[in-house]
Design an enzyme around this catalytic site. Sequence first.
Site, PDB file in Angstrom:
ATOM      1  N   ASP A 150     -11.965  -9.061   5.351  1.00  0.00           N
ATOM      2  CA  ASP A 150     -13.262  -9.153   4.667  1.00  0.00           C
ATOM      3  C   ASP A 150     -13.793 -10.588   4.741  1.00  0.00           C
ATOM      4  O   ASP A 150     -14.986 -10.811   4.962  1.00  0.00           O
ATOM      5  CB  ASP A 150     -13.135  -8.751   3.188  1.00  0.00           C
ATOM      6  CG  ASP A 150     -13.449  -7.274   2.956  1.00  0.00           C
ATOM      7  OD1 ASP A 150     -13.183  -6.470   3.867  1.00  0.00           O
ATOM      8  OD2 ASP A 150     -13.954  -6.935   1.872  1.00  0.00           O
ATOM      9  N   ASP A 172      -6.051  -6.928   4.780  1.00  0.00           N
ATOM     10  CA  ASP A 172      -7.221  -6.334   4.116  1.00  0.00           C
ATOM     11  C   ASP A 172      -8.129  -7.453   3.605  1.00  0.00           C
ATOM     12  O   ASP A 172      -9.338  -7.460   3.864  1.00  0.00           O
ATOM     13  CB  ASP A 172      -6.744  -5.455   2.949  1.00  0.00           C
ATOM     14  CG  ASP A 172      -7.906  -4.852   2.177  1.00  0.00           C
ATOM     15  OD1 ASP A 172      -8.854  -4.375   2.827  1.00  0.00           O
ATOM     16  OD2 ASP A 172      -7.865  -4.870   0.929  1.00  0.00           O
ATOM     17  N   TYR A 186       0.824  -1.215   0.000  1.00  0.00           N
ATOM     18  CA  TYR A 186       0.000   0.000   0.000  1.00  0.00           C
ATOM     19  C   TYR A 186       0.856   1.261   0.000  1.00  0.00           C
ATOM     20  O   TYR A 186       0.406   2.316  -0.431  1.00  0.00           O
ATOM     21  CB  TYR A 186      -0.887   0.054   1.252  1.00  0.00           C
ATOM     22  CG  TYR A 186      -2.192  -0.703   1.161  1.00  0.00           C
ATOM     23  CD1 TYR A 186      -2.205  -2.066   0.905  1.00  0.00           C
ATOM     24  CD2 TYR A 186      -3.399  -0.066   1.367  1.00  0.00           C
ATOM     25  CE1 TYR A 186      -3.401  -2.762   0.851  1.00  0.00           C
ATOM     26  CE2 TYR A 186      -4.598  -0.749   1.324  1.00  0.00           C
ATOM     27  CZ  TYR A 186      -4.596  -2.095   1.066  1.00  0.00           C
ATOM     28  OH  TYR A 186      -5.778  -2.770   1.017  1.00  0.00           O
ATOM     29  N   ASP A 244      -2.622 -18.161   1.432  1.00  0.00           N
ATOM     30  CA  ASP A 244      -3.642 -18.914   0.682  1.00  0.00           C
ATOM     31  C   ASP A 244      -4.255 -19.992   1.563  1.00  0.00           C
ATOM     32  O   ASP A 244      -5.472 -20.176   1.619  1.00  0.00           O
ATOM     33  CB  ASP A 244      -3.066 -19.487  -0.619  1.00  0.00           C
ATOM     34  CG  ASP A 244      -1.755 -20.229  -0.426  1.00  0.00           C
ATOM     35  OD1 ASP A 244      -1.139 -20.119   0.655  1.00  0.00           O
ATOM     36  OD2 ASP A 244      -1.332 -20.937  -1.367  1.00  0.00           O
ATOM     37  N   LYS A 247       3.536 -15.059   3.054  1.00  0.00           N
ATOM     38  CA  LYS A 247       3.678 -15.850   1.824  1.00  0.00           C
ATOM     39  C   LYS A 247       5.172 -16.100   1.645  1.00  0.00           C
ATOM     40  O   LYS A 247       5.783 -15.750   0.629  1.00  0.00           O
ATOM     41  CB  LYS A 247       3.054 -15.078   0.649  1.00  0.00           C
ATOM     42  CG  LYS A 247       2.941 -15.854  -0.638  1.00  0.00           C
ATOM     43  CD  LYS A 247       1.908 -16.970  -0.609  1.00  0.00           C
ATOM     44  CE  LYS A 247       1.958 -17.757  -1.908  1.00  0.00           C
ATOM     45  NZ  LYS A 247       1.164 -19.001  -1.848  1.00  0.00           N
TER      46      LYS A 247
HETATM   47  C1  IPM Z   1     -10.163  -1.294   4.423  1.00  0.00           C
HETATM   48  C2  IPM Z   1     -10.509  -0.785   3.041  1.00  0.00           C
HETATM   49  C3  IPM Z   1      -9.397   0.121   2.552  1.00  0.00           C
HETATM   50  C4  IPM Z   1      -8.119  -0.697   2.508  1.00  0.00           C
HETATM   51  C5  IPM Z   1      -9.672   0.764   1.185  1.00  0.00           C
HETATM   52  C6  IPM Z   1     -10.972   1.558   1.196  1.00  0.00           C
HETATM   53  C7  IPM Z   1      -8.525   1.608   0.718  1.00  0.00           C
HETATM   54  O1  IPM Z   1     -10.745  -1.851   2.194  1.00  0.00           O
HETATM   55  O2  IPM Z   1     -10.002  -0.464   5.334  1.00  0.00           O
HETATM   56  O3  IPM Z   1     -10.057  -2.498   4.589  1.00  0.00           O
HETATM   57  O4  IPM Z   1      -7.844  -1.385   1.505  1.00  0.00           O
HETATM   58  O5  IPM Z   1      -7.372  -0.659   3.484  1.00  0.00           O
HETATM   59 MG    MG Z   2     -10.710  -3.748   3.118  1.00  0.00          MG
END
Ligand code: IPM
Ligand code: MG
Length: 370
Positions: A259, A255, A143, A231, A198
């Site tokens: 999710d 990240d 990032y 993975d 990884k």
């Molecule tokens: C998160 C989001 C952000 C990230 C995006 C919106 C840039 O997905 O906070 O997880 O990738 O960190």
């Molecule tokens: Mg995210």
Amino acid sequence: MKKCIAVLAGDGIGPEIMKEGLKVLDTIAKSFGHTFEYKEALVGGCAYDKHGHPLPDETKAICNNADAIYFGAVGGPKWENLPAELTPERGALLPLRAIYGLFANLRPAVIFGPLADAASLKSERLKGGLDILIVRELTGGVYFGKNKVKSIALNEGSVQGEYAVDYMIYSVPEIQRITKVACEASMKRSKKLTSIDKANVLESSKLWRKVVVDYVQKNYPQIQLNHMYVDNAAMQLATNPKQFDVIVTENMFGDILSDLASAITGSIGMLPSASLSETGFGLFEPIHGSAPDIAGQGKANPLAQILSGAMMLKYAFGLGKESDAVEKAIMAVLEDGYRTGDIASAATPKDKILSTSGMGSKVAEYLTKT
Ligand code: IPM
Ligand code: MG
């Protein structure tokens, strides 16, 4: 206690869920005798529309003078095609993380008992609930790779055209400081820590693994440390999440895995996060995005925003009792069967399905009851 909070609601559903977050904070302030002063500021697409930049100077000034940043969500299709440095993500959210050195991102993935049937896994795999803490490194890796080359036109030999490079960089101190945060959290829990990388492919991951091993052996020999490739970790999370307690991982893996963890717990609308600096300054935001498709319809689940407020109470202000009270109120609301659409099931009675503001008010009401 008196605290000044920078309130950055952002775009999409941001403003409507933030309203509920503040409603709950107001209730806490009243019940426990605190004063929270809110300083609202524009961030993301709405700030770009008004000031030509997603993170205007006056927003930064408000954050500089605040005790904590309470953040909603940013982004939307309207601003996707702006130059990278003006998009809500790369022009506001990532710079905020960088400016304030918010390297430690805590993302608890918890299943609230009453929601076990909303979870995507068969309930026998989630027996006894789920309580994972993902510690994501937030200001390094791909990032923030230095010398990012966005696209270069090549014109040599048979190779022609554009290509793009993103550097994934980690230094030893960056890995050590996030490992320390994960170890401290782990010591307060089951002392079981999984580091995800990884290392079979990436040099940055090989270094990551070596530094984590050395750091834990030297400083926290009581911790049971294991390693997993990312993975495999995704597969393990999706099939047997209860094997995890605290996870520590680099920025992009964190990240993606957070999710996934949210889907396991039932809804991305439930997961809060805290992003902390070395001095303890923090930004508190739900892990979900701005959901432009449902913005303004009163459908959004405000619980991740409210839970992010609870994390702010605990981590930024040291108000553990107040933070627990918010979590308890949410648990009681869920136990009594109240749901927003995303966490409702076919069996949820119509009158228990609440709007965004209905859910915020219900949590506030239960807070004053308990
Ligand atoms: C998160 C989001 C952000 C990230 C995006 C919106 C840039 O997905 O906070 O997880 O990738 O960190
Ligand atoms: Mg995210």
